[in-house]
Write an enzyme that holds these catalytic residues in place. Sequence first.
Site, short mmCIF file in Angstrom:
data_model
loop_
_atom_site.label_atom_id
_atom_site.label_comp_id
_atom_site.label_asym_id
_atom_site.label_seq_id
_atom_site.Cartn_x
_atom_site.Cartn_y
_atom_site.Cartn_z
N SER A 1 -7.80 -20.98 9.67
CA SER A 1 -6.50 -20.72 9.11
C SER A 1 -5.87 -19.68 9.77
O SER A 1 -5.42 -19.62 10.93
CB SER A 1 -6.68 -20.22 7.70
OG SER A 1 -5.69 -20.23 6.94
N LYS B 1 8.22 -26.59 3.34
CA LYS B 1 8.94 -25.31 4.00
C LYS B 1 7.95 -24.19 4.48
O LYS B 1 7.93 -23.83 5.94
CB LYS B 1 9.93 -24.73 3.12
CG LYS B 1 11.19 -25.19 2.66
CD LYS B 1 12.05 -24.71 1.58
CE LYS B 1 12.59 -23.16 2.11
NZ LYS B 1 13.43 -22.39 1.14
#
Length: 394
Positions: free
Chosen positions: A105, A183
């Site tokens: 991540s 988004k």
Amino acid sequence: MVRRLLSTAILFFSGVILLGLSLAHSPTTATVVSLRIDGPIGPATADFIIRGFALAVERQAGLIVIEMDTPGGLDTSMRAIIKQILASPIPVATYVSPEGARAASAGTFILYASHIAAMAPATNLGAASPVAIGAPPAASDPIEPGSSDRAKAPGSPADDEEGTAQNPRGNKAPARANVLMEKATSDAAAYLRSLAQLRGRNADFAERAVREAASLSAHEALEAGVIDLIAVDLPELLAQIHGREIRLDSGNIVTLATAQAQIERITPDWKNQILSLISNPQVALVLMMIGIYGLFFELTSPGFAVPGVAGLICILIALYAFHLLPVNWAGVALIALGTILMIAEAFVPSFGAFGIGGMIAFIVGGLFLMDSGVPGFDIPIAFLVALALFSARS
């Protein structure tokens, strides 16, 4: 005679210029500053990295190495670290170590942003899909009793104009959640791709790491052009990058001389370890819930004071943990709260709840403010405790 002096002067200045150019591009042995990231990346981690970079610049280090083993962390903290890397006047190498470590991540973003990306054997990186804290899972709408799968199929009359199915009650919350998640995913993918293009690394994997949560082992990452090299330990890494030319974002070219460099390891102090514990996502959520329940109990049963005081303190600490408040403002808010509570103790009978709560908020706020990093200008913990006790007794 004049011609001879003129020719001698020209030769002298030419030699000086050539010597300066050779020194500018020749490797010079310098100190290597090593910063260690272990665990989730939060505001305390960003604060530690920023301080470490400032210390490296002060000591004129030749290279900064971020040794990393992380499952990821907060986006705001990750971007603060990356901004520090991009603006660094010193080359930065990120090294996923020891063996068995990972850069998942947020760690993948930091690895991509560094001038040199390295991994130890048996390590991995990737799985960089964004996850919203506290957001509902991105799943389809629940099927109400009596409805069928056909009613939820794409293109059916039950679909809205955006192509997202609604349940019989007309609930569009999952559709909005999916849009917000898309988004965030697109933003993260574009950001990681831009870092890949900046450093000349594999941009296709960067896209897949965000959109598909793809991961690679160390050897696969090397073959795919995601990282620059594999090293068993830090001395081997320094030996492999010796003599390499690094172009900084400022345009300067630095030649590394790390084969015989002295390694200076900087570790988090006790204050940063406490802040790291507070900024753990699980601890932060618990603090936030304690704060909310404390304020709720105080509003429903006014006069007890303890739940309200504890709730305010926990909410301010949780706001720092979520990186919604910078460490300085969190400290200022806690000190102000502590002062108000200790003053209120003299006028409102709270059986000591305001006084004790004010002392705790004052001390914790003082710890948040201990970030000067300049010897002689930090606030000693003994001074904070003594000042809090004196204020409470006054």
